[in-house]
Structures are given as C-alpha cells and as structure tokens.
Design a protein around this motif. Structure first.
Motif, PDB file in Angstrom:
ATOM      1  N   VAL A  95      28.314  38.545  31.082  1.00  0.00           N
ATOM      2  CA  VAL A  95      29.263  37.441  31.226  1.00  0.00           C
ATOM      3  C   VAL A  95      30.474  37.881  32.043  1.00  0.00           C
ATOM      4  O   VAL A  95      30.897  37.197  32.988  1.00  0.00           O
ATOM      5  N   ASN A  96      31.039  39.034  31.690  1.00  0.00           N
ATOM      6  CA  ASN A  96      32.266  39.466  32.359  1.00  0.00           C
ATOM      7  C   ASN A  96      32.041  39.820  33.821  1.00  0.00           C
ATOM      8  O   ASN A  96      32.876  39.513  34.679  1.00  0.00           O
ATOM      9  N   GLU A  97      30.922  40.477  34.124  1.00  0.00           N
ATOM     10  CA  GLU A  97      30.659  40.812  35.515  1.00  0.00           C
ATOM     11  C   GLU A  97      30.325  39.562  36.338  1.00  0.00           C
ATOM     12  O   GLU A  97      30.643  39.485  37.517  1.00  0.00           O
ATOM     13  N   ILE A 147      48.347  49.734  43.028  1.00  0.00           N
ATOM     14  CA  ILE A 147      49.061  48.493  42.725  1.00  0.00           C
ATOM     15  C   ILE A 147      48.325  47.716  41.638  1.00  0.00           C
ATOM     16  O   ILE A 147      48.923  47.263  40.645  1.00  0.00           O
ATOM     17  N   ALA A 148      47.015  47.568  41.805  1.00  0.00           N
ATOM     18  CA  ALA A 148      46.214  46.867  40.795  1.00  0.00           C
ATOM     19  C   ALA A 148      46.236  47.626  39.481  1.00  0.00           C
ATOM     20  O   ALA A 148      46.319  47.029  38.400  1.00  0.00           O
ATOM     21  N   ASP A 149      46.171  48.948  39.562  1.00  0.00           N
ATOM     22  CA  ASP A 149      46.155  49.767  38.351  1.00  0.00           C
ATOM     23  C   ASP A 149      47.430  49.584  37.546  1.00  0.00           C
ATOM     24  O   ASP A 149      47.399  49.474  36.322  1.00  0.00           O
ATOM     25  N   LEU A 150      48.559  49.523  38.213  1.00  0.00           N
ATOM     26  CA  LEU A 150      49.826  49.319  37.508  1.00  0.00           C
ATOM     27  C   LEU A 150      49.847  47.968  36.807  1.00  0.00           C
ATOM     28  O   LEU A 150      50.243  47.869  35.633  1.00  0.00           O
ATOM     29  N   ALA A 193      42.864  40.889  34.984  1.00  0.00           N
ATOM     30  CA  ALA A 193      42.556  40.705  36.397  1.00  0.00           C
ATOM     31  C   ALA A 193      43.725  40.045  37.136  1.00  0.00           C
ATOM     32  O   ALA A 193      44.084  40.452  38.251  1.00  0.00           O
ATOM     33  N   LEU A 194      44.343  39.053  36.511  1.00  0.00           N
ATOM     34  CA  LEU A 194      45.501  38.407  37.128  1.00  0.00           C
ATOM     35  C   LEU A 194      46.660  39.380  37.263  1.00  0.00           C
ATOM     36  O   LEU A 194      47.349  39.413  38.297  1.00  0.00           O
ATOM     37  N   GLY A 195      46.875  40.179  36.230  1.00  0.00           N
ATOM     38  CA  GLY A 195      47.958  41.160  36.283  1.00  0.00           C
ATOM     39  C   GLY A 195      47.765  42.158  37.408  1.00  0.00           C
ATOM     40  O   GLY A 195      48.730  42.606  38.033  1.00  0.00           O
ATOM     41  N   ALA A 216      36.387  42.776  46.558  1.00  0.00           N
ATOM     42  CA  ALA A 216      35.066  43.138  46.034  1.00  0.00           C
ATOM     43  C   ALA A 216      34.994  44.634  45.737  1.00  0.00           C
ATOM     44  O   ALA A 216      34.443  45.045  44.706  1.00  0.00           O
ATOM     45  N   LEU A 217      35.554  45.458  46.608  1.00  0.00           N
ATOM     46  CA  LEU A 217      35.571  46.898  46.371  1.00  0.00           C
ATOM     47  C   LEU A 217      36.427  47.241  45.149  1.00  0.00           C
ATOM     48  O   LEU A 217      36.076  48.137  44.376  1.00  0.00           O
ATOM     49  N   LEU A 218      37.522  46.535  44.979  1.00  0.00           N
ATOM     50  CA  LEU A 218      38.369  46.774  43.813  1.00  0.00           C
ATOM     51  C   LEU A 218      37.629  46.441  42.523  1.00  0.00           C
ATOM     52  O   LEU A 218      37.661  47.209  41.557  1.00  0.00           O
ATOM     53  N   ALA A 219      36.941  45.291  42.494  1.00  0.00           N
ATOM     54  CA  ALA A 219      36.178  44.907  41.304  1.00  0.00           C
ATOM     55  C   ALA A 219      35.097  45.942  41.004  1.00  0.00           C
ATOM     56  O   ALA A 219      34.861  46.300  39.841  1.00  0.00           O
ATOM     57  N   PHE A 220      34.437  46.427  42.049  1.00  0.00           N
ATOM     58  CA  PHE A 220      33.405  47.452  41.873  1.00  0.00           C
ATOM     59  C   PHE A 220      34.022  48.744  41.335  1.00  0.00           C
ATOM     60  O   PHE A 220      33.491  49.363  40.397  1.00  0.00           O
ATOM     61  N   ALA A 221      35.154  49.160  41.884  1.00  0.00           N
ATOM     62  CA  ALA A 221      35.806  50.391  41.443  1.00  0.00           C
ATOM     63  C   ALA A 221      36.254  50.303  39.984  1.00  0.00           C
ATOM     64  O   ALA A 221      36.160  51.280  39.234  1.00  0.00           O
ATOM     65  N   ILE A 222      36.721  49.133  39.573  1.00  0.00           N
ATOM     66  CA  ILE A 222      37.126  48.952  38.175  1.00  0.00           C
ATOM     67  C   ILE A 222      35.930  49.140  37.245  1.00  0.00           C
ATOM     68  O   ILE A 222      36.037  49.795  36.204  1.00  0.00           O
TER      69      ILE A 222
END
Length: 297
Positions: A70-72, A111-114, A159-161, A177-183
C-alpha cells in the motif's frame, strides 16, 4: 561482509539507480530494482542475522507485505502526480536544472532528510501524530522489510515534510523518483536484521545499529536517533545515542504501555482513531540496559 554490507547496499543500489536514470532508463525500472534490493536484504539477514528469531514470522508477515504494498503504491502515485502539481505551481526557475542528475539528487537528500526527521521528532511529542506513528513502533522484531510498515497517513505527513519545500522549488520528476527509491533503500538498512558492523560510518549514516535503539519500548528511552539518512541531525537535535554494550532482543521492542496493540492490518489502520486508548503500566527497563546506559553516559 558484515562491515561491507551497509555501504555496499546503500551506495550500490542508490548509485545504480542514479546511473540508470541518468542514462535514459525508464523510471518504471526502479520498482524492479527495489524488489532485487528486498530479496538481497532477506538473503543477507538469513546469512548474517543480528537476532535469529527476527527472521521467523510472528504472524506479521502478511501484514507487513500489505503495509509495504500500500505504502509503496502511494509513493509511486505521489511521484507520478508531480507533473500535475507542477502545472499549478509557479515556475520561479529556482531549481538547478543544468546540474547533472547525480548532483541534483545529492542536493535533495539532506534537505528531505531534515524535513522527514523533524516530522518524526514531532511524532514522538505530539499525541495526535504519535497515534499514527505508533503503528510503526508496534513491531516486535526488526527486519528490513518492516521498515516499510507505516500508517499511510503518517507516511504522507513525513513525505510532505521532506518534499514540499523541494516541490515548491521545482524538483523534477526524475529526482523525486530517485529520492523515493533512496528512502526505501534506507528503510531496509535502518531496520535490517543483518549483524552489520558500521564502525565510523555510524557518525554519518543512521543505519540499523543506531536505529534499533529508537525502537526500545521503555518509555522515553527510545526517543533517540530520529534521523532517516544522516545521524548528524540527531547530534544537532541533542537526541543522538550510541551505546554498544546492550544487545536488543524482541523482548525490548514494541510499545511498552501498549502490549496489546493490534497486529492485523485493518485494525492498525483504525487504531489511531479510537477515542479510548487502553493504558497499561510502562514496561520496566531491564537491569542490564540500565547498566549499559549508565556506563555509556
């Protein structure tokens, strides 16, 4: 191999993904690459387990598969919606589109990680957020795949944060897409049951040897190591903890004052919205853990 697992898994899969997309491979191949990563994660957990018992199902396998599916799926839909979102957002030409894709990805990662880390931190302090986040903390064993186990609403908030500022700056579809994959790769590493030895890399990456401490069920003892990718965020927040004298077992995991937390998928989706939350005495901290904390402090 225990020392190589973390860096090879992280840099290998993420580096391959960046290389593929940079050379024109369709984004649709990223989910297939993630499946390969999941299979390899399982194999390494079988070969070099941190806890042998964590490789055995506790009637939670089907639930974890459902959470992950579901989440992916929501992640894929979210990435696919970026072109539609771009139509509504003004193009201020702030994004460094001329940079190579790899450098754009390196820009978004901290940035996303923070942002994700701050949402995670808030989820341990605000009761309404904790109700959603508690689904993730209800696990009683840790293995790579249940890093993907989250309440979908909490995943959306994280994800919004992590991505809203980047989307407002004009983050392209390929970078998202690369960010979602890396997460997803990082979540596999954070919750891995591989007995990995990460040495000095613990001062950079928030992998399983640090994140297991975050899942301790003893009151606020687990209010540490919130970061997703980079452990230095926790040092800045004052929430970093790294003690190696204690071996985490399945008896240490879960929610200490909610030993009866629902296990089934649908029940977990509904649980945050129940008006009455059953209360139990907090789980007492084992003497051996108290000694480890005192020695390392």
């Amino acid at each position: 191999m225990r020392s190589l697992f973390g860096p090879v898994f992280f840099l290998g899969f993420i580096g391959l993904a960046v290389f593929m997309i940079s050379h024109g491979v369709a984004l649709g191949w990223l989910p297939a690459l993630l499946v390969v990563a999941i299979v390899l994660s399982y194999a390494c957990e079988k070969r070099w387990p941190y806890q042998v018992n964590w490789n055995k199902s506790q009637k939670d396998t089907a639930r974890d598969y459902t959470h992950a599916a579901v989440n992916e799926t929501f992640n894929v839909l979210g990435v696919a919606a970026i072109p539609l979102l771009a139509m509504w957002l003004p193009d201020r030409e702030l994004w460094p589109k001329d940079w190579p894709l790899g450098f754009q990805f390196l820009l978004v990662l901290p940035i996303a990680d923070l942002g994700i880390t701050l949402v995670h931190y808030a989820s341990h302090r605000w009761p309404l957020l904790w109700r959603l986040h508690a689904v993730h903390h209800s696990v009683t064993r840790m293995y790579g795949f249940n890093g993907l186990m989250k309440h979908p609403l909490h995943q959306m908030l994280e994800a919004l944060g992590g991505t809203l500022p980047l989307l407002l700056l004009g983050m392209p579809l390929e970078v998202a897409a690369l960010l979602a994959f890396a997460i997803a790769i990082q979540l596999l590493l954070q919750h891995s049951n591989v007995d990995m030895r990460i040495g000095w890399l613990r001062y950079i990456f928030a992998w399983a040897p640090l994140h297991r401490l975050h899942h301790l069920k003893y009151g606020t003892a687990g209010d540490v190591n919130f970061a997703l990718f980079f452990s230095f965020w926790d040092r800045l927040l004052g929430t970093a903890l790294d003690y190696r004298r204690y071996t985490v077992t399945d008896n240490d995991l879960g929610i200490g004052d909610r030993p009866d937390y629902p296990v089934a998928y649908l029940a977990q989706l509904v649980e945050p919205f129940r008006r009455e939350q059953p209360a139990h005495p907090p789980a007492p901290v084992p003497a051996t853990l108290r000694e480890a904390l005192i020695k390392d402090s």
